[in-house]
Design a protein around this motif. Structure first.
Motif, PDB file in Angstrom:
ATOM      1  N   SER A 170     161.135 145.868  64.624  1.00 20.72           N
ATOM      2  CA  SER A 170     159.780 145.410  64.311  1.00 20.72           C
ATOM      3  C   SER A 170     159.271 146.281  63.171  1.00 20.72           C
ATOM      4  N   ILE A 171     158.426 145.700  62.348  1.00 17.29           N
ATOM      5  CA  ILE A 171     157.884 146.419  61.196  1.00 17.29           C
ATOM      6  C   ILE A 171     156.368 146.478  61.316  1.00 17.29           C
ATOM      7  N   CYS A 172     155.838 147.673  61.297  1.00 22.04           N
ATOM      8  CA  CYS A 172     154.383 147.875  61.314  1.00 22.04           C
ATOM      9  C   CYS A 172     153.931 148.025  59.872  1.00 22.04           C
ATOM     10  N   GLY A 173     153.415 146.951  59.311  1.00 18.46           N
ATOM     11  CA  GLY A 173     153.020 147.010  57.910  1.00 18.46           C
ATOM     12  C   GLY A 173     152.472 145.684  57.433  1.00 18.46           C
ATOM     13  N   THR A 174     151.978 145.677  56.197  1.00 19.14           N
ATOM     14  CA  THR A 174     151.441 144.473  55.578  1.00 19.14           C
ATOM     15  C   THR A 174     152.093 144.260  54.219  1.00 19.14           C
ATOM     16  N   GLU A 175     151.900 143.086  53.654  1.00 22.80           N
ATOM     17  CA  GLU A 175     152.471 142.795  52.336  1.00 22.80           C
ATOM     18  C   GLU A 175     151.769 143.594  51.239  1.00 22.80           C
ATOM     19  N   GLN A 176     150.600 144.124  51.545  1.00 21.74           N
ATOM     20  CA  GLN A 176     149.879 144.936  50.564  1.00 21.74           C
ATOM     21  C   GLN A 176     150.306 146.410  50.597  1.00 21.74           C
ATOM     22  N   ASP A 177     151.062 146.797  51.621  1.00 18.59           N
ATOM     23  CA  ASP A 177     151.549 148.172  51.677  1.00 18.59           C
ATOM     24  C   ASP A 177     152.480 148.461  50.498  1.00 18.59           C
ATOM     25  N   PRO A 178     152.589 149.716  50.081  1.00 16.29           N
ATOM     26  CA  PRO A 178     153.462 150.040  48.944  1.00 16.29           C
ATOM     27  C   PRO A 178     154.899 149.558  49.131  1.00 16.29           C
ATOM     28  N   GLN A 179     155.383 149.538  50.371  1.00 16.56           N
ATOM     29  CA  GLN A 179     156.771 149.141  50.629  1.00 16.56           C
ATOM     30  C   GLN A 179     156.921 147.619  50.725  1.00 16.56           C
ATOM     31  N   ASN A 180     155.841 146.884  50.907  1.00 18.41           N
ATOM     32  CA  ASN A 180     155.796 145.425  50.989  1.00 18.41           C
ATOM     33  C   ASN A 180     156.531 144.889  52.225  1.00 18.41           C
ATOM     34  N   LEU A 181     155.753 144.449  53.194  1.00 19.52           N
ATOM     35  CA  LEU A 181     156.291 143.939  54.456  1.00 19.52           C
ATOM     36  C   LEU A 181     157.328 142.841  54.247  1.00 19.52           C
ATOM     37  N   ARG A 182     157.021 141.861  53.407  1.00 21.12           N
ATOM     38  CA  ARG A 182     157.919 140.718  53.237  1.00 21.12           C
ATOM     39  C   ARG A 182     159.284 141.156  52.713  1.00 21.12           C
ATOM     40  N   LYS A 183     159.298 142.047  51.731  1.00 17.91           N
ATOM     41  CA  LYS A 183     160.574 142.499  51.179  1.00 17.91           C
ATOM     42  C   LYS A 183     161.386 143.285  52.203  1.00 17.91           C
ATOM     43  N   GLN A 184     160.716 144.108  52.982  1.00 15.02           N
ATOM     44  CA  GLN A 184     161.420 144.884  54.006  1.00 15.02           C
ATOM     45  C   GLN A 184     162.002 143.950  55.073  1.00 15.02           C
ATOM     46  N   GLU A 185     161.217 142.952  55.482  1.00 12.00           N
ATOM     47  CA  GLU A 185     161.690 141.984  56.476  1.00 12.00           C
ATOM     48  C   GLU A 185     162.904 141.213  55.964  1.00 12.00           C
ATOM     49  N   GLU A 186     162.830 140.750  54.723  1.00 11.59           N
ATOM     50  CA  GLU A 186     163.912 139.931  54.165  1.00 11.59           C
ATOM     51  C   GLU A 186     165.239 140.682  54.159  1.00 11.59           C
ATOM     52  N   ARG A 187     165.198 141.955  53.812  1.00 11.39           N
ATOM     53  CA  ARG A 187     166.442 142.731  53.743  1.00 11.39           C
ATOM     54  C   ARG A 187     167.057 142.896  55.134  1.00 11.39           C
ATOM     55  N   LEU A 188     166.216 143.111  56.127  1.00  8.36           N
ATOM     56  CA  LEU A 188     166.737 143.226  57.491  1.00  8.36           C
ATOM     57  C   LEU A 188     167.321 141.898  57.957  1.00  8.36           C
ATOM     58  N   LYS A 189     166.621 140.817  57.715  1.00 12.61           N
ATOM     59  CA  LYS A 189     167.103 139.503  58.160  1.00 12.61           C
ATOM     60  C   LYS A 189     168.398 139.115  57.464  1.00 12.61           C
ATOM     61  N   GLU A 190     168.486 139.418  56.173  1.00 16.54           N
ATOM     62  CA  GLU A 190     169.717 139.116  55.427  1.00 16.54           C
ATOM     63  C   GLU A 190     170.910 139.879  55.997  1.00 16.54           C
ATOM     64  N   ALA A 191     170.651 141.033  56.592  1.00 13.85           N
ATOM     65  CA  ALA A 191     171.715 141.851  57.185  1.00 13.85           C
ATOM     66  C   ALA A 191     172.013 141.456  58.635  1.00 13.85           C
ATOM     67  N   GLY A 192     171.327 140.420  59.131  1.00 13.44           N
ATOM     68  CA  GLY A 192     171.598 139.950  60.488  1.00 13.44           C
ATOM     69  C   GLY A 192     170.802 140.648  61.572  1.00 13.44           C
ATOM     70  N   VAL A 193     169.771 141.388  61.195  1.00 13.42           N
ATOM     71  CA  VAL A 193     168.930 142.082  62.171  1.00 13.42           C
ATOM     72  C   VAL A 193     167.902 141.103  62.730  1.00 13.42           C
ATOM     73  N   VAL A 194     167.671 141.160  64.034  1.00 17.00           N
ATOM     74  CA  VAL A 194     166.631 140.354  64.660  1.00 17.00           C
ATOM     75  C   VAL A 194     165.295 141.051  64.387  1.00 17.00           C
ATOM     76  N   VAL A 195     164.442 140.414  63.599  1.00 16.37           N
ATOM     77  CA  VAL A 195     163.153 141.012  63.238  1.00 16.37           C
ATOM     78  C   VAL A 195     162.050 140.290  64.000  1.00 16.37           C
ATOM     79  N   MET A 196     161.323 141.039  64.808  1.00 21.56           N
ATOM     80  CA  MET A 196     160.249 140.472  65.613  1.00 21.56           C
ATOM     81  C   MET A 196     158.893 140.863  65.018  1.00 21.56           C
ATOM     82  N   PRO A 197     157.861 140.046  65.271  1.00 22.50           N
ATOM     83  CA  PRO A 197     156.569 140.270  64.611  1.00 22.50           C
ATOM     84  C   PRO A 197     155.725 141.394  65.178  1.00 22.50           C
ATOM     85  N   SER A 198     156.141 142.006  66.274  1.00 22.71           N
ATOM     86  CA  SER A 198     155.386 143.125  66.844  1.00 22.71           C
ATOM     87  C   SER A 198     156.322 143.995  67.654  1.00 22.71           C
ATOM     88  N   ASN A 199     155.885 145.207  67.926  1.00 24.47           N
ATOM     89  CA  ASN A 199     156.666 146.113  68.762  1.00 24.47           C
ATOM     90  C   ASN A 199     156.861 145.541  70.163  1.00 24.47           C
TER      91      ASN A 199
END
Length: 533
Positions: A489-518
């Protein structure tokens, strides 16, 4: 600078030598130097690197790293040193050159570049300031924090290792002066839209938060943002504020402040279960505010919350949903499920369990956020049984050796045991990388559960730091006929410096199950584990 051989060498008998550079009375920030040590360690031929000030902690660390030079032991806290272990050829000249480059890297000029050396000079330079953020070694904190309060400044105290007696004195002084004293060990706050320490970029709104939990507070503020609402103020209290010895002084003052804030419509309170008498004082203050209040005691007494007319938050996510409903004037409902359909959930469970082999049955949770770890353990225990930890729900499930997992295990890597002489894992994930390698070598492990916390203060690319270890470990396990289920799970927003969407995409592309909350990540892990147990 001197170079000398050290005793027996650790790998294959190869000679390793030690070099040392000392610069007397030269100060640099400790977190900067810790991150620099990590950078220098990547250089070819460097076996170990320690760059720091001559503090007692760094002296002890030097001994532990095999660099117990008497010259280091003779240093003062104001002395700077560079120590390395190198093999094959002397790398010290290159190391010193690189250290100096890092120390003197030019940053864009700004009016904010002025760095006063004392609190008094800072106040003179910025007479309109009304808050001081203090991050010093614990033994220096009390006098500086008291001075700030005497100058009429609110205080956010990021430092830890402050005695509970000193904390109480500071908070009592702040209360007398009508000021906030957030901390010690206060990890997050957002004051008038200004994020302090670890904080996410969330929109402004009418929900005010007072939290004795750093990552718990971040998770709630992020979920509020994702649900389309925003926060008015986020006030941290430090994790010990609701202990009997402190009595919830700053939680109560925070409630009063939000109660008087015309921009705050709904109040959210977050903490681990307080002592009953402290809980009653806190809930009475919340009742006196005359505003709707959602209270998350993270597994505490729900009946007491309801008796005082407050709304109990059952998870961090549920707390955010209820606060948003109150903000909108809608009916409050429990959020204890998934955003996915039953069919989608079943598809994930089938996919993630099909490669798991007999004997793979255990979960390993590697958390950077202590409250996120605690919440996950509560949800998992109800589903799969007891969880071992360095912060166990019950003392009988405390790990005897925190560096080795047993059965189902969740670790709070931000605990003081792991941050001694190293940055918090949200800043530097080095130890989580090391620990993940160890967990992936265990052939009984089925599920790896992890949080990724974005925002100011956190590592600029937390996913990028972990992905290579995850993928390499998964490949090695596949060669052994083992499956590996990663859930994040990722605690963050798309406005954060690391960008939530980009972080999520990389995990999903690697086959990680990404859930919307802890909470949803823990529930998904529970469903997968129940399928294979």
């Amino acid at each position: 600078m001197q170079t000398q051989p050290v005793e027996e060498q650790r790998e294959g008998g190869r000679e390793v030598c030690q070099s040392l550079e000392i610069r007397k009375n030269t100060y640099y920030d400790s977190v900067t130097l810790m991150l620099m040590s990590k950078e220098i360690k990547k250089m070819e031929g460097v076996r170990e690197a320690l760059i720091g000030m001559g503090t007692e902690l760094n002296k002890a660390l030097a001994v532990n790293l095999g660099m117990g030079d008497e010259r280091i032991q003779a240093l003062n806290p104001g002395d700077f040193f560079i120590a390395i272990l190198w093999e094959k050829e002397d790398r010290m000249t290159k190391v010193i050159k690189r250290v100096d480059e890092l120390l003197h890297e030019k940053k864009p000029s700004s009016a904010l570049d002025y760095r006063p050396v004392t609190l008094d000079s800072a106040v003179k330079h910025t007479p309109d300031a009304n808050l001081a953020l203090i991050s010093l070694p614990g033994k220096y904190v009390f006098e500086e924090a008291r001075k700030a309060l005497d100058l009429g400044l609110h205080v956010m105290l990021f430092s830890d290792n402050v005695s509970i007696e000193e904390e109480k004195q500071l908070k009592e002084l702040a209360r007398e002066k009508g000021l906030l004293m957030m901390g010690p060990d206060c990890g997050t706050a957002i004051i008038n839209a200004v994020p302090l320490a670890f904080a996410n970029v969330v929109r402004r709104g009418d929900i005010g938060i007072v939290g004795a939990s750093g990552t718990g507070t971040q998770e709630v503020s992020v979920m509020i943002h994702k649900l389309g609402r925003g926060v008015s103020q986020v006030l941290g209290t430090g994790g010990r504020d609701l202990k009997r010895e402190i009595g919830g002084i700053m939680m109560i003052e925070g409630i009063k402040a939000l109660g008087e804030d015309e921009n705050t419509k709904v109040i959210v309170l977050i903490s681990k279960p307080p002592a009953p008498e402290v809980a009653e004082k806190m809930l009475q203050a919340a009742k006196d505010s005359k505003k709707p209040v959602v209270v998350n005691f993270i597994g505490g007494d729900m009946e007491m919350i309801e008796q005082y007319g407050m709304v109990p938050g059952l998870t961090l996510e549920d707390t955010a949903y209820k606060a948003v409903a109150l903000s909108k004037g809608e009916a409050v409902k429990d959020m204890l499920g998934f955003m996915m359909s039953e069919e989608e959930i079943e598809a994930v469970v089938r996919r993630e369990t099909k490669e798991l082999k007999a004997g793979q049955r255990y979960l390993r949770g590697l958390y950077t956020g202590g409250t996120l770890c605690d919440e996950a353990m509560k949800l998992l225990t109800d589903a799969v049984g007891p969880i071992y930890s360095n912060i166990p729900l019950e003392e009988g499930y405390r790990l005897e050796n925190v560096y080795r997992s047993y059965s189902h295990t969740c670790i709070d890597l931000g605990d003081d045991l792991f941050t001694l002489n190293r940055p918090h894992p949200m800043i530097d994930p080095s130890y989580r990388q090391e620990r993940l390698k160890i967990e992936l070598e265990d052939e009984t492990v089925a599920v790896i559960l992890m949080d990724f916390v974005l925002g100011y203060g956190s590592h600029p690319d937390p996913v990028g730091e972990m992905l290579p270890i995850m993928m390499e470990g998964k490949q090695k396990r596949q060669e052994k006929g083992l499956g590996t289920c990663f859930i994040a799970s990722i605690c963050g927003t798309e406005q954060d410096p690391q960008n939530l969407r980009k972080q999520e995409e990389r995990l999903k592309e690697a086959g990680v199950v990404v859930m919307p909350s802890n909470a949803q990540a823990a529930r998904m892990a529970a469903k997968i584990l129940k399928r294979i147990l």
